[in-house]
Scaffold this active site. Structure first.
Site, PDB file in Angstrom:
ATOM      1  N   MET A  95       6.145   0.119  -0.454  1.00 34.81           N
ATOM      2  CA  MET A  95       6.093   1.169   0.432  1.00 34.81           C
ATOM      3  C   MET A  95       7.338   1.814   0.481  1.00 34.81           C
ATOM      4  O   MET A  95       7.639   2.791   1.560  1.00 34.81           O
ATOM      5  CB  MET A  95       5.456   0.807   1.745  1.00 34.81           C
ATOM      6  CG  MET A  95       4.111   0.372   1.430  1.00 34.81           C
ATOM      7  SD  MET A  95       2.897   1.198   0.323  1.00 34.81           S
ATOM      8  CE  MET A  95       1.833   2.461   1.461  1.00 34.81           C
ATOM      9  N   ILE A  97      10.543   4.213  -1.376  1.00 30.21           N
ATOM     10  CA  ILE A  97      10.930   5.027  -2.440  1.00 30.21           C
ATOM     11  C   ILE A  97      12.144   4.605  -3.031  1.00 30.21           C
ATOM     12  O   ILE A  97      13.222   4.744  -2.356  1.00 30.21           O
ATOM     13  CB  ILE A  97      10.835   6.481  -1.871  1.00 30.21           C
ATOM     14  CG1 ILE A  97       9.526   6.886  -1.359  1.00 30.21           C
ATOM     15  CG2 ILE A  97      11.153   7.701  -3.039  1.00 30.21           C
ATOM     16  CD1 ILE A  97       9.172   8.354  -0.740  1.00 30.21           C
ATOM     17  N   HIS A 114      -1.402   3.507  -7.339  1.00 29.85           N
ATOM     18  CA  HIS A 114      -1.648   4.366  -6.386  1.00 29.85           C
ATOM     19  C   HIS A 114      -2.991   4.364  -6.174  1.00 29.85           C
ATOM     20  O   HIS A 114      -3.687   4.680  -6.881  1.00 29.85           O
ATOM     21  CB  HIS A 114      -0.784   5.819  -6.633  1.00 29.85           C
ATOM     22  CG  HIS A 114      -0.859   6.570  -5.388  1.00 29.85           C
ATOM     23  ND1 HIS A 114      -0.136   6.532  -4.331  1.00 29.85           N
ATOM     24  CD2 HIS A 114      -1.878   7.728  -4.989  1.00 29.85           C
ATOM     25  CE1 HIS A 114      -0.279   7.425  -3.464  1.00 29.85           C
ATOM     26  NE2 HIS A 114      -1.407   8.009  -3.781  1.00 29.85           N
ATOM     27  N   GLU A 179      -8.614  -1.502  -8.463  1.00 32.46           N
ATOM     28  CA  GLU A 179      -7.216  -1.574  -8.818  1.00 32.46           C
ATOM     29  C   GLU A 179      -6.762  -2.857  -9.602  1.00 32.46           C
ATOM     30  O   GLU A 179      -6.180  -2.886 -10.513  1.00 32.46           O
ATOM     31  CB  GLU A 179      -6.322  -1.599  -7.606  1.00 32.46           C
ATOM     32  CG  GLU A 179      -6.334  -0.298  -6.797  1.00 32.46           C
ATOM     33  CD  GLU A 179      -5.261  -0.301  -5.560  1.00 32.46           C
ATOM     34  OE1 GLU A 179      -4.048  -1.112  -5.521  1.00 32.46           O
ATOM     35  OE2 GLU A 179      -5.616   0.263  -4.637  1.00 32.46           O
TER      36      GLU A 179
HETATM   37  C1  GAR Z   1      -2.933  -0.717  -2.684  1.00 34.15           C
HETATM   38  O1  GAR Z   1      -4.089  -0.136  -2.535  1.00 34.15           O
HETATM   39  C2  GAR Z   1      -1.954   0.088  -3.606  1.00 34.15           C
HETATM   40  O2  GAR Z   1      -2.674   0.964  -4.535  1.00 34.15           O
HETATM   41  C3  GAR Z   1      -1.131   0.782  -2.391  1.00 34.15           C
HETATM   42  O3  GAR Z   1      -1.171  -0.239  -1.309  1.00 34.15           O
HETATM   43  C4  GAR Z   1      -2.124  -1.114  -1.430  1.00 34.15           C
HETATM   44  C5  GAR Z   1      -1.524  -2.466  -1.588  1.00 34.15           C
HETATM   45  O4  GAR Z   1      -2.372  -3.616  -1.665  1.00 34.15           O
HETATM   46  N1  GAR Z   1      -0.077   1.279  -3.030  1.00 34.15           N
HETATM   47  C6  GAR Z   1       0.326   2.489  -2.196  1.00 34.15           C
HETATM   48  O5  GAR Z   1      -0.271   2.996  -1.355  1.00 34.15           O
HETATM   49  C7  GAR Z   1       1.729   2.945  -2.998  1.00 34.15           C
HETATM   50  N2  GAR Z   1       2.017   4.192  -2.480  1.00 34.15           N
HETATM   51  P1  GAR Z   1      -1.965  -4.966  -1.968  1.00 34.15           P
HETATM   52  O6  GAR Z   1      -0.634  -5.418  -1.096  1.00 34.15           O
HETATM   53  O7  GAR Z   1      -3.200  -6.062  -1.623  1.00 34.15           O
HETATM   54  O8  GAR Z   1      -1.821  -4.956  -3.272  1.00 34.15           O
END
Ligand code: GAR
Length: 193
Positions: A95, A97, A114, A179
């Protein structure tokens, strides 16, 4: 992609900030014979990230980097990547940049996942915004990282349909399942295996 020289897997770092379900999934994928990547380093900006547990479980080196000073943080990361001969980066729920300068160092070698159908809903709160916007579909995107937020070349996307009573929580859960299929597929695609 030229970094797939020889038969060895490409040394990859995964950057996380939270739960790490994508990290866990990528580690499992990387252990398959067909995977072009190995996961050799986990970077987290958050010392409390639940995903750090997978470093322990799968015996992968992890590094926590404080991002209070982004310049310093990136310098430390670059050093760590060099030390571990990392050649490829997967952002997985990371999270923060990354700066232009950092990205230049790994040009074309950073992927991100994303939770929206980019170019729709870049940035945060994607599920809330998709529902509020009365979208019929949302989904997820794996893309190359460039210097503009969530704007690099798209590799693969997967659509999911929104239900009538969809909440950000139910949608997040549904998209996360996709994902986990999409990220490995996208990696296989770019290395054309
Ligand atoms: C996921 O949904 C990913 O796509 C999102 O955070 C989540 C992480 O889940 N990423 C973003 O929003 C990036 N801007 P995880 O920690 O269980 O993999």
């Amino acid at each position: 992609m030229e970094i797939l020289a020889g038969s060895k897997k490409i040394k990859t770092a995964v950057f996380i900030s939270g739960t790490g379900s994508n990290l866990k999934n990528l580690i499992k994928f990387s252990n398959l014979k067909k995977s072009p990547i190995s996961i050799d380093l986990i970077i987290s900006n958050n010392s409390k990230a639940k995903g750090l547990i997978f470093g322990k479980i799968f015996n992968i080196k992890k590094k926590i980097i404080n991002f209070k000073n982004i310049n310093l943080a990136e310098k430390k990361i670059l050093l760590e990547l060099k030390k571990n001969k990392i050649n490829f980066i997967c952002l997985a729920g990371f999270m923060k940049i990354l700066s232009k300068n950092f990205i230049k160092n790994f040009n074309g070698k950073i992927l991100n996942i994303h939770p929206s159908l980019l170019p729709k809903f870049k940035g945060l709160n994607t599920h809330y915004r998709a529902i509020k916007n009365k979208e019929k579909f949302s989904g997820c995107t794996v893309h190359f990282v460039n210097s503009k937020l969530d704007s690099g070349k798209i590799i693969l996307q997967k659509k999911v349909r929104l239900n009538k009573n969809e909440t950000p929580k139910t949608l997040a859960k549904k998209i996360l399942v996709e994902e986990h299929k999409l990220y490995p597929k996208a990696i296989l695609k770019i290395f054309s295996l």
